[in-house]
Design an enzyme around this catalytic site. Structure first.
Site, PDB file in Angstrom:
ATOM      1  N   ASP A   1     -10.179   2.520   3.208  1.00 23.37           N
ATOM      2  CA  ASP A   1     -10.397   1.737   4.428  1.00 23.37           C
ATOM      3  C   ASP A   1     -11.259   2.501   5.432  1.00 23.37           C
ATOM      4  O   ASP A   1     -12.171   1.935   6.047  1.00 23.37           O
ATOM      5  CB  ASP A   1      -9.060   1.364   5.073  1.00 23.37           C
ATOM      6  CG  ASP A   1      -8.316   0.296   4.274  1.00 23.37           C
ATOM      7  OD1 ASP A   1      -8.976  -0.510   3.592  1.00 23.37           O
ATOM      8  OD2 ASP A   1      -7.078   0.270   4.340  1.00 23.37           O
TER       9      ASP A   1
ATOM     10  N   LYS B   1       0.818  -1.215   0.000  1.00 21.20           N
ATOM     11  CA  LYS B   1       0.000   0.000   0.000  1.00 21.20           C
ATOM     12  C   LYS B   1       0.853   1.268   0.000  1.00 21.20           C
ATOM     13  O   LYS B   1       0.507   2.257  -0.647  1.00 21.20           O
ATOM     14  CB  LYS B   1      -0.950   0.005   1.199  1.00 21.20           C
ATOM     15  CG  LYS B   1      -2.028  -1.056   1.126  1.00 21.20           C
ATOM     16  CD  LYS B   1      -2.988  -0.954   2.311  1.00 21.20           C
ATOM     17  CE  LYS B   1      -4.073  -2.024   2.232  1.00 21.20           C
ATOM     18  NZ  LYS B   1      -5.049  -1.902   3.340  1.00 21.20           N
TER      19      LYS B   1
END
Length: 282
Positions: A106, A69
């Site tokens: 998220d 990420k």
């Protein structure tokens, strides 16, 4: 499939166990779209090159899982506010110029899950206690501050890691050592577990919820098992609880909409499909 088929994928290492293809495949079928969503394993040694030349992959976009990420975010020409704040991107797409763009969804997934399963959960001037100080905690703290929480207490067994997040997110956050948890629970509107404690195969999360107001919402990002010991304990004493599966599902919504042009819904059929794949009876 026709030459117009739009292709996206989950990228990372490993990706074999990812349920993202199940989620996106369900939405593609439901909406009758000419699209594909697969898995692309990207080993750590080739991650920099893969994301820096993402256009060569043949994908219009991708999700990114651990451990890439941060690498993916660094390769992006443009990042949304959440990805900038976290230095990590889990959703990628190519804009009209071919430049790689990234977002971190998220936190949005966390909010979407609570909005769906506990409407009205976010009180004005709310106080939250977040257990853990990893990447998930970072996303959730960002989300809570964006929703207007005025106090977010970060409790972690390694105090220094919690202190890093306090420094990053500013005056509305405060780091505490794990032994301060009981004191903090007494004035909490929302209790969030972002650690792996309580997950199948991991140690249990053992805390005393006695000081927690019955009005507080309790949620756990762990979804295997779906009902963790923390959630069971909270339910037994009368607290509203939300499991972690919805965060996984809701974080996928923005990417699907961007890649395939339709905003999908997290419905019961999708939830039951993923639960069945997890071996859990809905």
């Amino acid at each position: 499939m026709s030459g117009e088929t739009r292709k996206a994928a989950i990228t990372g290492f490993p990706v074999d166990q990812s349920r993202s293809p199940l989620v996106h495949g369900y939405w593609l079928k439901k909406h009758g779209l000419d699209g594909e969503y697969g898995r692309v394993s990207v080993t750590p040694e080739r991650a920099d090159a893969f994301y820096e030349d993402f256009a060569a992959s043949g994908l219009i976009g991708a999700n990114v899982t651990v451990p890439h990420k941060e690498v993916a975010a660094a390769a992006c020409a443009h990042l949304d506010d959440a990805a900038k704040a976290m230095g990590a991107a889990n959703t990628l797409w190519l804009d009209e110029t071919g430049a790689l763009c990234g977002a971190n969804t998220d936190g949005l997934g966390f909010l979407g899950n609570l909005d769906q399963l506990a409407p009205g959960w976010d009180p004005s001037n709310g106080t939250a206690v977040v257990m853990g100080a990893g990447g998930a905690a970072r996303a959730i703290i960002w989300a809570l501050l964006s929703r207007g929480f005025t106090a977010v207490h970060i409790v972690n067994r390694t105090f220094e890691k919690a202190k890093v997040l306090e420094y990053q997110f500013g005056s509305k956050t405060k780091a505490y050592a794990w032994d301060k948890l009981g004191t903090l629970l007494g004035e909490t509107d929302l209790l969030v577990n972002t650690t792996a404690l309580g997950m199948t195969g991991k140690a249990s999360l053992k805390i005393d919820l006695e000081p927690l107001p019955v009005s507080a919402l309790v949620t756990d990002i762990v979804y295997v098992p779906l009902e963790t010991d923390l959630l069971k304990q909270a339910q037994k004493r009368g607290n509203k609880t939300v499991d972690g599966l919805g965060m996984l599902l809701h974080q996928a919504v923005p990417g699907f909409e961007r890649w395939f042009g339709v905003r999908p819904e997290v419905d019961k059929e999708l939830r039951d499909l993923v639960l069945a794949d997890l071996g859990v009876t809905p």
